[in-house]
Enzyme design. Structure first.
Site, PDB file in Angstrom:
ATOM      1  N   ARG A  35       0.666  -1.211  -0.483  1.00  0.00           N
ATOM      2  CA  ARG A  35      -0.187   0.090   0.040  1.00  0.00           C
ATOM      3  C   ARG A  35       0.871   1.411  -0.265  1.00  0.00           C
ATOM      4  NH1 ARG A  35      -4.858  -2.053   3.971  1.00  0.00           N
ATOM      5  NH2 ARG A  35      -5.480  -3.445   2.431  1.00  0.00           N
ATOM      6  N   LYS A 201     -18.395 -17.251   1.402  1.00  0.00           N
ATOM      7  CA  LYS A 201     -19.585 -17.061   1.180  1.00  0.00           C
ATOM      8  C   LYS A 201     -19.978 -16.682   0.177  1.00  0.00           C
ATOM      9  CE  LYS A 201     -20.318 -16.375   5.869  1.00  0.00           C
ATOM     10  NZ  LYS A 201     -20.074 -15.025   7.104  1.00  0.00           N
ATOM     11  N   GLY A 357      -9.038  -9.112  -1.023  1.00  0.00           N
ATOM     12  CA  GLY A 357      -7.996  -9.958  -0.583  1.00  0.00           C
ATOM     13  C   GLY A 357      -7.731 -10.993  -1.217  1.00  0.00           C
ATOM     14  N   GLY A 380     -12.873  -3.983  -0.352  1.00  0.00           N
ATOM     15  CA  GLY A 380     -14.098  -4.067  -0.046  1.00  0.00           C
ATOM     16  C   GLY A 380     -14.337  -2.380  -0.638  1.00  0.00           C
TER      17      GLY A 380
HETATM   18  P1  AMP Z   1     -14.090 -14.920   0.793  1.00  0.00           P
HETATM   19  O1  AMP Z   1     -13.227 -13.776   1.986  1.00  0.00           O
HETATM   20  O2  AMP Z   1     -15.202 -15.116   1.095  1.00  0.00           O
HETATM   21  O3  AMP Z   1     -13.102 -14.401  -0.618  1.00  0.00           O
HETATM   22  O4  AMP Z   1     -13.030 -16.538   1.197  1.00  0.00           O
HETATM   23  C1  AMP Z   1     -11.976 -16.348   0.394  1.00  0.00           C
HETATM   24  C2  AMP Z   1     -10.949 -17.659   2.168  1.00  0.00           C
HETATM   25  O5  AMP Z   1     -12.644 -19.009   1.265  1.00  0.00           O
HETATM   26  C3  AMP Z   1     -10.432 -18.526   1.858  1.00  0.00           C
HETATM   27  O6  AMP Z   1     -10.118 -18.552   2.706  1.00  0.00           O
HETATM   28  C4  AMP Z   1     -10.718 -20.116   1.011  1.00  0.00           C
HETATM   29  O7  AMP Z   1      -9.807 -20.394   1.900  1.00  0.00           O
HETATM   30  C5  AMP Z   1     -12.195 -20.245   1.505  1.00  0.00           C
HETATM   31  N1  AMP Z   1     -12.362 -20.790   0.497  1.00  0.00           N
HETATM   32  C6  AMP Z   1     -12.590 -21.117  -0.812  1.00  0.00           C
HETATM   33  N2  AMP Z   1     -13.031 -22.763  -1.413  1.00  0.00           N
HETATM   34  C7  AMP Z   1     -13.283 -22.895  -0.118  1.00  0.00           C
HETATM   35  C8  AMP Z   1     -14.293 -24.356  -0.194  1.00  0.00           C
HETATM   36  N3  AMP Z   1     -14.862 -25.166  -0.863  1.00  0.00           N
HETATM   37  N4  AMP Z   1     -14.410 -24.801   1.051  1.00  0.00           N
HETATM   38  C9  AMP Z   1     -14.414 -23.905   2.473  1.00  0.00           C
HETATM   39  N5  AMP Z   1     -14.096 -22.933   2.249  1.00  0.00           N
HETATM   40  C10 AMP Z   1     -13.058 -22.320   0.863  1.00  0.00           C
END
Ligand code: AMP
Length: 399
Positions: A35, A201, A357, A380
Site C-alpha cells: 500500500r 460465502k 484480498g 471492500g
Molecule cells: P472470501 O473472503 O469470501 O473471498 O473467502 C476466501 C476464503 O474462502 C479463503 O480463505 C478460502 O480458503 C476459502 N474457501 C475457498 N473455497 C472454499 C471451500 N470450497 N470450502 C471452504 N472454504 C473455502
C-alpha cells in the site's frame, strides 16, 4: 492526459490522502508495504514538480484516541527509504494540532510531512465537517490516492473535498488507475465479459452477482459458495460449505441468469476431502454427488477445463475470490489453474482485473501479478464498486 498528470504542483502544498494501513509485526516491522509503494509515484510527481506533500492516512482501528501501536510514526523510516533516502520527511504527532499547521506552513518544496493517524479523532469516521475543514487548511490542493477507503464517506476521504475548488481536487495516480480499470470493466467491457466469483460465502457476494447479471455474458462461480448453488439445483453436497438460508437466493440468481441470457458456470467436479485439513484424504468427484462426511475444497480437473475454456474466449475478465482453499497445497490447483487461464487470456489481448484480498493474495502466491492487466489494491471498495454503488471517495472528486 489526466488532471493529476497535467497539474503543475510547483510552489503548492498538496494534501494527499493515502492508504498507509499496512500490516506490522510485534516489533513494528512492516510485513507488507504494497500500500505504501503503490502511492510513491503520486508523491514523487508532486515533489518533482516543486511541490510539498502533506500525507494523511488512517492506520488500524484505534478505539478511543491515540494508541502507540497505531501511530504512523512507525512508518516514518520506511517512508523515508521508499522516497530514496534524500527527501526530508517530517512528522506531526497530531493531525490537526498547531504543530501540524505550523509545520505545513513552513514546509518547503520537495519536503514531506506525515500527519499522525486520522482515526485518533472519532470525527474522521463520522465524516465531521469541522474536522474536515481543519484538515483542508493544511494544503492548497487535495489529492485522493486512497482507493482502499473510497467506499467510506469519512472526513479525509470525501467530506474534505467540499473545501477545495474543482481544479484543486483530484485523484492521485493510484486512485486514477483503479478508477479507470474498474470503469473499463463495469461500463466499457468488451464482450464476452466473464466474471469469476469465488470465496467462502454466497451472502458476501449476492449484490455483486446481481449487478453483474446486468453486464457480464458469463459468470463462473467457484470456491465454497458454489455448493449453496449446487444444493439449490438439487445436488448432494455432503459436508461442503453451505448457507441454507441463501438457497432461495441462489435459485433466484440461477433463474434470473436464464432470463437475462447470462451463462452461469458452476464447477461440475470438485476435489473433495474427508476433513478440512492439509493432510486430508482427497478424491475427485462430481460436485452434485458428494458423499456424507466429505466436503468440496477445490474445483476438480473437469471444472478447471470448462472454466479455462470460457476464460480463454473472454475479452474482459473480472476475478474476485479463490476457487478453493488455496492456502493448503492439496486444494490450490483450481485457483492456480484459473489464474494461469486468466494470464493466458490476457496475453491474447483480454483486459483482466483482479481484486479482493484473497484473489490478490493468490496471484501474488503464484507469481502471476504482472501477467494480468490490473491488480486492484481495493478490497471492500472494489466489491462495492462492482455492486453498483457510488463510492463517496470517487463522487467527492467528480462532483
Ligand atoms: P472470501 O473472503 O469470501 O473471498 O473467502 C476466501 C476464503 O474462502 C479463503 O480463505 C478460502 O480458503 C476459502 N474457501 C475457498 N473455497 C472454499 C471451500 N470450497 N470450502 C471452504 N472454504 C473455502
Amino acid at each position: 492526459m489526466s488532471t493529476f498528470s497535467n497539474h503543475n504542483f510547483s510552489g503548492e502544498k498538496a494534501l494527499v490522502r493515502v492508504d498507509f494501513n499496512v500490516p506490522l509485526d510485534e516489533n513494528f516491522n512492516i510485513t507488507d508495504d504494497t500500500r505504501m509503494t503503490a502511492t510513491i509515484p503520486t508523491i514523487k510527481k508532486i515533489l518533482n514538480d516543486g511541490g510539498a506533500v502533506i500525507l494523511m492516512s488512517h492506520f488500524g482501528r484505534p478505539k478511543d484516541g491515540p494508541e502507540d501501536k497505531y501511530s504512523l510514526k512507525h512508518l516514518l523510516k520506511h517512508l523515508h527509504q521508499l522516497l530514496g533516502g534524500e527527501t526530508k520527511v517530517f512528522f506531526a504527532n497530531d493531525c490537526i494540532s498547531e504543530q501540524a499547521q505550523l509545520t505545513s506552513q513552513v514546509l518547503r518544496p520537495g519536503e514531506v510531512l506525515l500527519l499522525e493517524n486520522l482515526r485518533f479523532y472519532k470525527e474522521e469516521e463520522k465524516g465531521d465537517k469541522a474536522f474536515a475543514e481543519k484538515l483542508s487548511k493544511l494544503g492548497d490542493v487535495y489529492v485522493n490516492d486512497a482507493f482502499g477507503t473510497a467506499h467510506r464517506a469519512h472526513a479525509s476521504t470525501a467530506v474534505i473535498a467540499d473545501y477545495f475548488e474543482k481544479d484543486k481536487k483530484m485523484f492521485g495516480l493510484l486512485m486514477e488507475a483503479e478508477v479507470i480499470s474498474a470503469e473499463k470493466v463495469l461500463h466499457g467491457s468488451q464482450k464476452p465479459f466473464t466474471a469469476i466469483i469465488g470465496g467462502a460465502k454466497v451472502s458476501d457476494k449476492i449484490l455483486i452477482i446481481e449487478n453483474l447479471l446486468e453486464r457480464a455474458t458469463d459468470i463462473i462461480i467457484g470456491g465454497g459458495m458454489a455448493y449453496t448453488f449446487m444444493k439449490a439445483r438439487g445436488g448432494n453436497i455432503g459436508n461442503s460449505l453451505c448457507e441454507d438460508d441463501r438457497l432461495d437466493t441462489a435459485k433466484e440468481i440461477l433463474e434470473k441468469a436464464k432470463q437475462k441470457n447470462v451463462s452461469i458456470h458452476l464447477p461440475e467436479t470438485s476435489v473433495i476431502a474427508d476433513k478440512f485439513a492439509a493432510d486430508a484424504n482427497t478424491k475427485d468427484c462430481p460436485s452434485d454427488q458428494i458423499p456424507e462426511g466429505w466436503m468440496g475444497l477445490d474445483i476438480g480437473p473437469k471444472a478447471i477445463g470448462i472454466f479455462s475454456e470460457v476464460i480463454g474466449k473472454s475479452k474482459t475478465i473480472l476475478w474476485n475470490g479463490p476457487m478453493g482453499v488455496f492456502e493448503m497445497e492439496k486444494f490450490q490447483n483450481g485457483t492456480k489453474s484459473i489464474a494461469l487461464a486468466i494470464a493466458a487470456a490476457t496475453e491474447k489481448g483480454a483486459f483482466s482485473l483482479v481484486g479482493g484480498g484473497d484473489s490478490v493474495a493468490a496471484v501474488n502466491k503464484f507469481n502471476l501479478a504482472d501477467k494480468v492487466s490490473y491488480v486492484s489494491t481495493g478490497g471492500g471498495a472494489l466489491l462495492e464498486y462492482f455492486e453498483g454503488k457510488e463510492l463517496p471517495g470517487i463522487a467527492a472528486i467528480k462532483k
